[in-house]
Design an enzyme around this catalytic site. Structure first.
Site, mmCIF file in Angstrom:
data_model
loop_
_atom_site.group_PDB
_atom_site.id
_atom_site.type_symbol
_atom_site.label_atom_id
_atom_site.label_comp_id
_atom_site.label_asym_id
_atom_site.label_seq_id
_atom_site.Cartn_x
_atom_site.Cartn_y
_atom_site.Cartn_z
ATOM 1 N N ASP A 184 -3.605 32.440 71.836
ATOM 2 C CA ASP A 184 -3.054 31.846 70.612
ATOM 3 C C ASP A 184 -2.917 30.333 70.770
ATOM 4 O O ASP A 184 -3.117 29.786 71.853
ATOM 5 C CB ASP A 184 -1.698 32.483 70.259
ATOM 6 C CG ASP A 184 -0.713 32.513 71.423
ATOM 7 O OD1 ASP A 184 -1.018 31.922 72.479
ATOM 8 O OD2 ASP A 184 0.350 33.127 71.277
ATOM 9 N N ASN B 195 11.692 37.368 69.172
ATOM 10 C CA ASN B 195 11.653 38.200 67.957
ATOM 11 C C ASN B 195 10.712 39.388 68.138
ATOM 12 O O ASN B 195 10.378 40.076 67.177
ATOM 13 C CB ASN B 195 11.191 37.353 66.757
ATOM 14 C CG ASN B 195 9.794 36.789 66.973
ATOM 15 O OD1 ASN B 195 9.200 36.967 68.047
ATOM 16 N ND2 ASN B 195 9.253 36.120 65.969
ATOM 17 N N HIS C 37 7.533 39.187 69.150
ATOM 18 C CA HIS C 37 6.103 38.909 68.943
ATOM 19 C C HIS C 37 5.325 39.013 70.246
ATOM 20 O O HIS C 37 5.862 38.826 71.324
ATOM 21 C CB HIS C 37 5.889 37.545 68.259
ATOM 22 C CG HIS C 37 6.105 36.331 69.109
ATOM 23 N ND1 HIS C 37 6.417 35.097 68.580
ATOM 24 C CD2 HIS C 37 6.066 36.117 70.454
ATOM 25 C CE1 HIS C 37 6.541 34.217 69.545
ATOM 26 N NE2 HIS C 37 6.334 34.806 70.694
ATOM 27 N N GLU D 227 3.671 38.036 64.656
ATOM 28 C CA GLU D 227 5.084 38.026 64.303
ATOM 29 C C GLU D 227 5.482 39.380 63.714
ATOM 30 O O GLU D 227 4.615 40.176 63.329
ATOM 31 C CB GLU D 227 5.338 36.918 63.275
ATOM 32 C CG GLU D 227 4.988 35.508 63.764
ATOM 33 C CD GLU D 227 6.013 34.914 64.730
ATOM 34 O OE1 GLU D 227 6.396 35.595 65.704
ATOM 35 O OE2 GLU D 227 6.412 33.760 64.518
HETATM 36 C C1 F6R Z 1 2.125 32.387 74.509
HETATM 37 C C2 F6R Z 1 2.429 33.498 73.625
HETATM 38 C C3 F6R Z 1 3.836 33.877 73.294
HETATM 39 C C4 F6R Z 1 4.717 34.015 74.529
HETATM 40 C C5 F6R Z 1 6.100 34.522 74.176
HETATM 41 C C6 F6R Z 1 7.019 34.525 75.385
HETATM 42 O O1 F6R Z 1 0.716 32.246 74.629
HETATM 43 O O2 F6R Z 1 1.542 34.115 73.131
HETATM 44 O O3 F6R Z 1 3.803 35.086 72.587
HETATM 45 O O4 F6R Z 1 4.112 34.905 75.435
HETATM 46 O O5 F6R Z 1 6.653 33.747 73.171
HETATM 47 O O6 F6R Z 1 7.144 33.226 75.870
HETATM 48 P P1 F6R Z 1 7.897 32.893 77.225
HETATM 49 O O7 F6R Z 1 7.108 33.549 78.308
HETATM 50 O O8 F6R Z 1 7.896 31.403 77.322
HETATM 51 O O9 F6R Z 1 9.260 33.495 77.106
#
Ligand code: F6R
Length: 242
Positions: free
Chosen positions: A67, A136, A138, A143
């Protein structure tokens, strides 16, 4: 799906790195999609030494971006691209020709999605997809409410993602949209790995693994993955019944 609960972030990271090494051992031309973010950072830092110890080479692999923030310049250190070059591609010496990332500045974001879908289809899918989980629920930027059938798409980020995402940036940054692989890519991957660490992820992990299977909690999709594994540290797993 299997769940592994590790003592702490260090052992979680070793286990996650082992998953990546195992995928490349079984297929030196593996197609890997590895998330950005805080959770997998240490796993990526361990990869170089592990690969050396186990005589594994990434030279034949393809790397697919999960992403990206839309509208943020690639040189901004908060971008997923920047993170992946800094923590993964640079240290492992991955060549540009091996890497396919979303361009968050593309004028034609729909075309960018089609291009990524085509790359993945052309490679006959992703062999290993490693995702983190947002506050959340995701995964990637899928989302809450994202249909299970989704491929690459552009998304209006929800307020939690906009707020939590500030942690990656050195100054306050407007984060309105993202571009992401879809849940169908995750379900279709040969190995689906979800990593979560820390007490702050405990409630979302409880809902994802023990709550209803629902699009309101995108991470619950890990339970539908035929070859999925959730790798958690004890704190992230602390609200699970079993
Ligand atoms: C990043 C991504 C996000 C993160 C998620 C958790 O490429 O796709 O979905 O994996 O927000 O982020 P952290 O690991 O920073 O808690």
């Amino acid at each position: 799906m299997t769940t592994r609960i590790l003592e702490d972030y260090q052992t979680l990271s070793v286990t996650a790195a082992d998953e990546i090494i195992a995928a490349v051992k079984s297929n030196p031309a593996a197609v890997l999609c590895l998330a950005a973010g805080d959770t997998p950072k240490l796993a990526y830092a361990l990869l170089g030494q592990k690969a050396k110890n186990e005589s594994v080479s990434f030279a034949g692999c393809t790397f697919i971006g999960l992403d990206e923030w839309v509208g943020i310049a690639p040189e901004n250190e908060g971008t997923c691209r920047h993170f992946l070059y800094r923590n993964l591609f640079g240290p492992l010496g991955i060549r540009a020709a091996q890497i396919h990332l979303f361009d968050g500045l593309a004028k034609d974001l729909g075309g960018e999605c089609n291009k990524m879908n085509d790359v993945i289809a052309g490679k006959k899918g992703i062999d290993l997809m490693l995702v983190g989980v947002g506050m959340n629920g995701h995964i990637g930027f899928n989302e809450p409410g994202t249909p299970v059938e989704s491929y690459s798409h552009v998304v209006d980020l929800d307020s939690t993602t906009q707020t939590v995402g500030q942690k990656y940036f050195t100054q306050a940054t407007a984060l309105r949209q993202g571009i992401t692989l879809g849940l169908k890519h995750f379900l279709g991957s040969g190995r689906g790995v979800l990593v979560a660490a820390g007490r702050k992820k405990a409630e979302v992990i409880r809902q994802a693994l023990e709550g209803p299977l629902t699009t309101s909690m995108p991470a619950s999709i890990i339970r539908r993955h035929a070859n999925g594994i959730a790798i958690l540290d004890a704190e992230a797993a602390s609200l699970l019944k079993v």
